[in-house]
Design a protein around this motif. Structure first.
Motif, PDB file in Angstrom:
ATOM      1  N   PHE A 178      -1.053 -11.573  -4.049  1.00 39.67           N
ATOM      2  CA  PHE A 178      -0.572 -11.469  -2.679  1.00 39.67           C
ATOM      3  C   PHE A 178       0.440 -10.339  -2.558  1.00 39.67           C
ATOM      4  N   VAL A 179       0.586  -9.813  -1.339  1.00 42.70           N
ATOM      5  CA  VAL A 179       1.522  -8.732  -1.063  1.00 42.70           C
ATOM      6  C   VAL A 179       2.839  -9.347  -0.597  1.00 42.70           C
ATOM      7  N   ASP A 180       3.942  -8.786  -1.066  1.00 41.80           N
ATOM      8  CA  ASP A 180       5.259  -9.235  -0.636  1.00 41.80           C
ATOM      9  C   ASP A 180       5.480  -8.755   0.799  1.00 41.80           C
ATOM     10  N   ARG A 181       5.567  -9.689   1.725  1.00 40.58           N
ATOM     11  CA  ARG A 181       5.681  -9.373   3.150  1.00 40.58           C
ATOM     12  C   ARG A 181       6.922  -8.522   3.446  1.00 40.58           C
TER      13      ARG A 181
ATOM     14  N   ARG B 226       8.499  -6.538   1.318  1.00 42.91           N
ATOM     15  CA  ARG B 226       8.500  -5.282   0.561  1.00 42.91           C
ATOM     16  C   ARG B 226       7.077  -4.918   0.133  1.00 42.91           C
ATOM     17  N   PRO B 227       6.262  -4.457   1.069  1.00 44.65           N
ATOM     18  CA  PRO B 227       4.870  -4.116   0.722  1.00 44.65           C
ATOM     19  C   PRO B 227       4.720  -2.750   0.066  1.00 44.65           C
ATOM     20  N   ILE B 228       5.838  -2.138  -0.310  1.00 40.11           N
ATOM     21  CA  ILE B 228       5.796  -0.773  -0.830  1.00 40.11           C
ATOM     22  C   ILE B 228       4.928  -0.645  -2.082  1.00 40.11           C
ATOM     23  N   GLY B 229       4.929  -1.648  -2.955  1.00 43.37           N
ATOM     24  CA  GLY B 229       4.083  -1.586  -4.150  1.00 43.37           C
ATOM     25  C   GLY B 229       2.612  -1.520  -3.793  1.00 43.37           C
ATOM     26  N   PHE B 230       2.215  -2.304  -2.795  1.00 42.27           N
ATOM     27  CA  PHE B 230       0.827  -2.295  -2.331  1.00 42.27           C
ATOM     28  C   PHE B 230       0.481  -0.931  -1.734  1.00 42.27           C
ATOM     29  N   ILE B 231       1.373  -0.397  -0.909  1.00 41.34           N
ATOM     30  CA  ILE B 231       1.130   0.904  -0.281  1.00 41.34           C
ATOM     31  C   ILE B 231       1.040   1.999  -1.346  1.00 41.34           C
ATOM     32  N   GLU B 232       1.897   1.933  -2.340  1.00 37.52           N
ATOM     33  CA  GLU B 232       1.832   2.911  -3.434  1.00 37.52           C
ATOM     34  C   GLU B 232       0.514   2.806  -4.198  1.00 37.52           C
TER      35      GLU B 232
ATOM     36  N   GLN C 126      -6.937  -6.351   5.969  1.00 32.50           N
ATOM     37  CA  GLN C 126      -5.996  -7.452   6.062  1.00 32.50           C
ATOM     38  C   GLN C 126      -5.644  -7.874   4.647  1.00 32.50           C
ATOM     39  N   VAL C 127      -4.361  -8.054   4.395  1.00 32.75           N
ATOM     40  CA  VAL C 127      -3.915  -8.557   3.098  1.00 32.75           C
ATOM     41  C   VAL C 127      -3.058  -9.790   3.342  1.00 32.75           C
ATOM     42  N   ASP C 128      -3.183 -10.748   2.444  1.00 28.14           N
ATOM     43  CA  ASP C 128      -2.400 -11.974   2.565  1.00 28.14           C
ATOM     44  C   ASP C 128      -1.063 -11.801   1.880  1.00 28.14           C
ATOM     45  N   THR C 129      -0.063 -12.456   2.425  1.00 29.76           N
ATOM     46  CA  THR C 129       1.285 -12.383   1.883  1.00 29.76           C
ATOM     47  C   THR C 129       1.711 -13.753   1.364  1.00 29.76           C
ATOM     48  N   LEU C 130       2.791 -13.754   0.634  1.00 30.47           N
ATOM     49  CA  LEU C 130       3.336 -15.019   0.126  1.00 30.47           C
ATOM     50  C   LEU C 130       4.031 -15.783   1.227  1.00 30.47           C
TER      51      LEU C 130
END
Length: 130
Positions: A23-26, A28-34, A126-130
């Motif tokens: 899951f993506v950290d809602r 801090r999605p920066i890791g996903f974007i990177e 769409q990505v799910d978050t915690l």
């Protein structure tokens, strides 16, 4: 028994850590974007990533990805997007052929002619978050 319980707790903690990475950290999605940018670099594509705030409600975040490159490289980007270690759902996909001088990619034909060809892939994910 106590030692077995400790091992079980450590194993479960590792399992939960693996699940959380899905899951993506809602906040801090920066890791996903990177990671999205890294795929573009690896596949030699240009990319623009836009956060779609209007749709990002509850436990989901939405991003509009615009990827430009050759037909092969944009398809490779899409394949790697599907293989990301996140729960990613493609909501919409547009694949465009661009022959204007907007964002050309030049390659040499055997006859020595240069032809500019480019592809654009527009993906709403769409990505799910915690």
């Amino acid at each position: 028994l106590a030692g077995e319980t400790q091992v079980l707790i450590k194993d479960r903690a590792r399992d939960f850590a693996k699940i959380n990475k899905f899951f993506v950290d809602r906040e801090r999605p920066i890791g996903f974007i990177e990671d999205l940018e890294g795929i573009a670099k690896k596949t030699k594509n240009r990319t623009a990533i836009d956060f779609v705030e209007a749709q990002s409600k509850g436990k989901s975040l939405f991003f509009k990805l615009t990827i430009e490159g050759s037909e092969y490289s944009t398809r490779k980007y899409l394949k790697l997007l599907e293989l990301m270690p996140y729960k990613v759902k493609v909501e919409s996909l547009t694949f465009q052929k661009i022959t204007t001088g907007e964002t050309p990619i030049s390659f040499r034909q055997p006859q020595g002619l240069e032809i500019s060809v480019s592809r654009r892939l527009i993906v709403l994910i769409q990505v799910d978050t915690l």
